[in-house]
Design a protein around this motif. Structure first.
Motif, mmCIF file in Angstrom:
data_model
loop_
_atom_site.group_PDB
_atom_site.id
_atom_site.type_symbol
_atom_site.label_atom_id
_atom_site.label_comp_id
_atom_site.label_asym_id
_atom_site.label_seq_id
_atom_site.Cartn_x
_atom_site.Cartn_y
_atom_site.Cartn_z
ATOM 1 N N VAL A 39 0.892 -0.989 -0.456
ATOM 2 C CA VAL A 39 -0.002 -0.005 -0.068
ATOM 3 C C VAL A 39 0.303 0.847 -0.283
ATOM 4 O O VAL A 39 -0.096 2.178 0.283
ATOM 5 N N ASP A 40 2.208 0.736 -0.641
ATOM 6 C CA ASP A 40 2.992 2.104 -0.249
ATOM 7 C C ASP A 40 3.056 2.938 -1.850
ATOM 8 O O ASP A 40 2.647 1.627 -2.627
ATOM 9 N N SER A 41 3.673 3.990 -2.154
ATOM 10 C CA SER A 41 2.808 4.808 -3.411
ATOM 11 C C SER A 41 4.194 5.643 -3.101
ATOM 12 O O SER A 41 5.089 6.318 -3.130
ATOM 13 N N GLY A 42 5.255 5.526 -4.548
ATOM 14 C CA GLY A 42 5.965 5.726 -5.273
ATOM 15 C C GLY A 42 7.779 5.385 -4.528
ATOM 16 O O GLY A 42 7.467 4.528 -3.255
ATOM 17 N N GLU A 43 8.809 6.102 -4.630
ATOM 18 C CA GLU A 43 10.145 5.286 -3.732
ATOM 19 C C GLU A 43 10.383 6.159 -2.532
ATOM 20 O O GLU A 43 9.679 7.260 -2.356
ATOM 21 N N PRO A 44 10.968 5.910 -1.483
ATOM 22 C CA PRO A 44 10.685 5.999 -0.264
ATOM 23 C C PRO A 44 12.046 7.361 -0.268
ATOM 24 O O PRO A 44 12.829 7.212 -1.239
ATOM 25 N N SER A 45 12.121 8.967 0.389
ATOM 26 C CA SER A 45 12.859 9.117 -0.043
ATOM 27 C C SER A 45 13.218 9.799 1.448
ATOM 28 O O SER A 45 12.847 9.521 2.723
ATOM 29 N N ASN A 46 14.743 10.651 1.593
ATOM 30 C CA ASN A 46 15.285 11.163 2.675
ATOM 31 C C ASN A 46 14.914 12.545 3.326
ATOM 32 O O ASN A 46 14.111 13.232 2.536
ATOM 33 N N VAL A 47 14.230 12.212 4.333
ATOM 34 C CA VAL A 47 13.146 13.467 4.630
ATOM 35 C C VAL A 47 13.883 14.930 4.705
ATOM 36 O O VAL A 47 14.205 16.075 5.025
ATOM 37 N N SER A 48 15.178 14.830 6.607
ATOM 38 C CA SER A 48 15.758 15.556 7.055
ATOM 39 C C SER A 48 16.748 14.440 7.495
ATOM 40 O O SER A 48 16.395 13.281 8.554
ATOM 41 N N GLY A 49 17.740 14.573 7.863
ATOM 42 C CA GLY A 49 18.880 14.009 7.944
ATOM 43 C C GLY A 49 18.872 12.632 8.056
ATOM 44 O O GLY A 49 18.769 12.145 7.329
ATOM 45 N N ALA A 50 18.722 12.078 9.076
ATOM 46 C CA ALA A 50 18.172 10.278 9.637
ATOM 47 C C ALA A 50 16.937 9.919 9.377
ATOM 48 O O ALA A 50 16.773 8.758 9.672
ATOM 49 N N THR A 51 16.109 10.429 9.028
ATOM 50 C CA THR A 51 14.413 10.712 8.395
ATOM 51 C C THR A 51 14.314 10.322 7.390
ATOM 52 O O THR A 51 14.562 10.966 6.431
ATOM 53 N N VAL A 52 13.652 9.218 6.965
ATOM 54 C CA VAL A 52 13.119 8.841 5.749
ATOM 55 C C VAL A 52 11.674 8.240 5.446
ATOM 56 O O VAL A 52 10.733 8.147 7.202
ATOM 57 N N ALA A 53 10.648 8.623 4.645
ATOM 58 C CA ALA A 53 9.652 8.420 4.775
ATOM 59 C C ALA A 53 9.094 7.859 3.768
ATOM 60 O O ALA A 53 10.137 8.242 2.242
ATOM 61 N N VAL A 54 7.731 7.459 3.480
ATOM 62 C CA VAL A 54 7.446 6.783 2.227
ATOM 63 C C VAL A 54 5.513 7.291 1.948
ATOM 64 O O VAL A 54 5.151 7.014 2.865
ATOM 65 N N GLN A 55 5.191 7.708 1.034
ATOM 66 C CA GLN A 55 3.922 7.702 0.912
ATOM 67 C C GLN A 55 2.598 7.035 1.007
ATOM 68 O O GLN A 55 3.168 5.588 0.066
ATOM 69 N N LEU A 56 1.556 6.585 1.716
ATOM 70 C CA LEU A 56 0.744 5.447 1.087
ATOM 71 C C LEU A 56 -0.709 5.892 0.740
ATOM 72 O O LEU A 56 -0.500 6.653 -0.414
ATOM 73 N N ASP A 57 -1.038 4.919 -0.210
ATOM 74 C CA ASP A 57 -2.501 4.331 -0.527
ATOM 75 C C ASP A 57 -3.590 5.643 -0.161
ATOM 76 O O ASP A 57 -3.634 5.610 1.506
ATOM 77 N N SER A 58 -4.710 6.430 -0.381
ATOM 78 C CA SER A 58 -5.347 6.911 0.160
ATOM 79 C C SER A 58 -6.528 5.531 0.742
ATOM 80 O O SER A 58 -6.345 4.988 -0.309
ATOM 81 N N GLY A 59 -7.099 6.171 1.377
ATOM 82 C CA GLY A 59 -8.307 5.238 1.771
ATOM 83 C C GLY A 59 -8.378 4.076 2.004
ATOM 84 O O GLY A 59 -9.126 3.294 2.162
#
Length: 629
Positions: free
Chosen positions: A79-99
């Motif tokens: 249910v993740d969408s797109g590639e993970p990315s570095n948000v800031s420093g040592a924090t990474v994030a991945v977007q989720l599908d809606s609903g």
């Protein structure tokens, strides 16, 4: 005697190289690896609305790939969408599908820390109401399996090759220039070069699979290889290969043109080879320091040059000692002279002093405090290591005493003349018997000369004492390297002290009240699943009627913080038929939950019930009574 000792020397050399490989392949404890320090949503959290993304915070920077972070629904669908990315420093994030529908979702991650080590893990969170899930949060460990073993072997061989090549060449240039023409020494250095080259190529091919798929079949995947070349570790491996090519030219000159030069020309060439060899060796050492443990964590600007010096000292000491043993036992026709032994004694002593200084700094960097030297197992092992280094220095001092008493034997000259005359007579008689007879006599004479030289060498008690003390040095070195290997697999002092502060020893009383009235309660639990045993500690302050502040610590049997997905607490006063009063604490850190404003309406003997969940299906409820108010 020499024939009896020589097999033992070969075995000892193999043990030394193996121990050196284990030491260097694991150089630097695991405290430099990145760890997951937080996430949003938190592990085990139950949220009312589906989040738009999942973020993960690590203890240090990490490198990402397209599939570094995956989020899976209860049925296993991504249910993740797109590639993970570095948000800031040592924090990474991945977007989720809606609903997203209600249920329990699994987050799985596999990243590479700044010190080049792959790390992986997973956790769950729930939207609305938790549900059963077909997905396991714990997959195969990154860098494990067959690929992990092969990669570890490659690291060991690369370090062993570096030690033998650099140390052997340093011994020839700095201690025994005549050794450039000794076949045994030549083979030693060339074998080190071949081992280093082959191991580096293998590491480059295995790197993509080691940090990603974990499949042996992906070793020759060109796409993975291209990805590796864009990483810090890939660039370091390529740089190492280029420096190995320069080392090949150095070795060719050292064992070719250098050996054929006259004294004055050899002195001039020695200076150039020393400068060039030092630059190449330092560059090779930097290819490890700039991509592994020294490049991450505390004081990398200081740690990297210190690591380079440390590696060079290990090579000069251990590789030089290997070359010296070969010279003492395997080259009787060109026995190492007094000057060479004395020069290596000084070189080894300087190397050991350097190792002590740089090793103490590197170990302190992992310990985090001076008190950890005595309060943690890592620090205690380190003290043992320092004691062994002191013992090694003592044995080296004995070798230096033997060296000071050593005198070259010159009594063999008249015998050589007699043998030469005998050989001449035999040659004349052999000539009359034909070329085959002459060749046979020549071989017999060579064997007799070798045996005579061994007898003369063994008859010198000072040289015999020197060989024994050098062997003793090697024996202490093996024990020292074994202790160092144990250090690399021991929990660092910094982490151990943090765990001790977060949870008390399991041997402490199960319930206690301090002067302020605060209550401490320890309860053992066992969920029945794999890794399901531990101790939960409840701290209630002031443990009186009205509002209280509660802290919950969950620890493993060894005292380390236990990272579990969920813990719940309930209070029941059975004598007054009150409760259970449920409390759901907030997760503060790994193994630590807290709740404020816990209301207890009456004093009495309260039953405190704790529900611990260690996985999606493994949980248990334990309880203990305590006087409150």
């Amino acid at each position: 005697m020499t024939q009896t000792i020589a097999p033992r020397v070969r075995t000892l050399l193999l043990l030394m190289l193996a121990a050196a490989g284990l030491l260097l392949a694991g150089a630097g404890p695991a405290s430099a690896h990145a760890t997951l320090s937080g996430s949003d949503p938190q592990q085990g959290a139950v949220v009312d609305q589906a989040p738009g993304r999942v973020s993960l915070t690590f203890s240090e920077g990490v490198a990402l790939s397209d599939d570094s972070v995956r989020v899976l629904a209860p049925d296993g669908k991504r249910v993740d969408s797109g590639e993970p990315s570095n948000v800031s420093g040592a924090t990474v994030a991945v977007q989720l599908d809606s609903g997203l529908a209600d249920g329990t979702y699994t987050v799985s991650y596999q990243v590479v820390s700044d010190d080049s080590h792959p790390i992986s893990g997973g956790f769950t969170f729930s939207v609305g109401t938790p549900s059963a899930t077909s997905v396991s949060a714990s997959g195969p460990s990154a860098g494990g399996g067959v690929v992990g073993v092969l990669y570890g072997l490659g690291r060991y061989l690369s370090y062993a090759g570096f030690v033998v090549m650099v140390g052997g060449a340093a011994f020839v240039l700095a201690c025994w220039q005549r050794g450039s023409g000794v076949r045994a020494v030549q083979r030693l250095v060339v074998s080190g070069w071949l081992t280093l080259t082959a191991a580096t190529l293998a590491l480059l091919l295995m790197r993509g699979s080691y940090t990603g798929s974990g499949k042996v079949g992906d070793f020759f995947d060109l796409n993975l290889l291209a990805d590796v070349l864009e990483t810090k570790t890939g660039a370091a491996l390529v740089s190492r290969l280029l420096l190995v090519a320069a080392a090949a030219l150095f070795i060719a000159v050292l064992f070719g043109a250098y050996d054929k030069r006259e004294d004055q020309e050899k002195r001039d060439l020695t200076f150039g080879l020393t400068i060039g060899g030092t630059v190449v060796a330092a560059g090779l050492a930097a290819s490890w320091a700039m991509s592994e443990h020294a490049s991450a964590g505390l004081q990398p600007g200081i740690a990297m040059p210190v690591a380079v010096v440390h590696l060079l000292a290990v090579a000069a000491w251990l590789g030089g000692l290997t070359a010296l043993l070969l010279a003492l036992y395997r080259s009787p026709g060109t026995s190492v002279d007094t000057t060479a032994v004395r020069r290596f004694s000084a070189l080894a002593f300087g190397s050991v002093v350097t190792l002590v200084v740089t090793g103490i700094y590197q170990s302190w960097r992992q310990l985090g405090s001076w008190s950890a030297f005595t309060e943690t197992r890592y620090g205690q092992l380190l003290l043992i290591k320092i004691g062994l280094v002191a013992l090694l220095v003592g044995v080296a001092w004995i070798s230096r005493r033997w060296t000071a008493r050593l005198t070259d034997t010159v009594a063999a000259k008249p015998q050589k003349q007699t043998v030469a005359a005998t050989a001449s007579g035999d040659s004349k008689r052999g000539a009359s018997g034909g070329p085959k007879r002459a060749a046979q006599l020549a071989r017999q004479q060579a064997a007799m000369d070798t045996a005579r030289q061994k007898r003369l060498r063994d008859a010198d008690p000072i040289r015999f004492g020197l060989r024994r003390s050098v062997l003793a040095e090697a024996g202490v070195a093996i024990v020292l390297l074994a202790v160092t290997t144990a250090l690399t697999s021991t929990e660092p002092g910094r982490t151990a002290q943090d765990a001790a502060k977060a949870a008390a020893s399991s041997s402490s009383p199960s319930s206690s009240t301090d002067a302020s009235g605060a209550l401490t309660l320890d309860i053992s639990f066992d969920t029945g699943g794999e890794d399901g045993k531990g101790v939960v500690r409840i701290e209630l302050d002031p443990a009186s009627v009205g509002a209280n502040e509660m802290h919950v610590y969950v620890q493993r049997p060894n005292g380390r913080a236990f990272d579990i997905p969920e813990v719940k607490v309930a209070f029941t006063l059975e004598s007054q038929d009150i409760g259970p009063l449920p409390v759901v604490p907030d997760r503060i850190a790994t193994g630590h939950w807290s709740a404020k404003g816990v209301q207890l309406p009456m004093a009495g003997d309260w039953k405190i019930t704790v529900t611990v969940r260690t996985s999606d299906i493994d949980q248990t409820t334990v309880s203990k009574n305590a006087q409150i108010g």
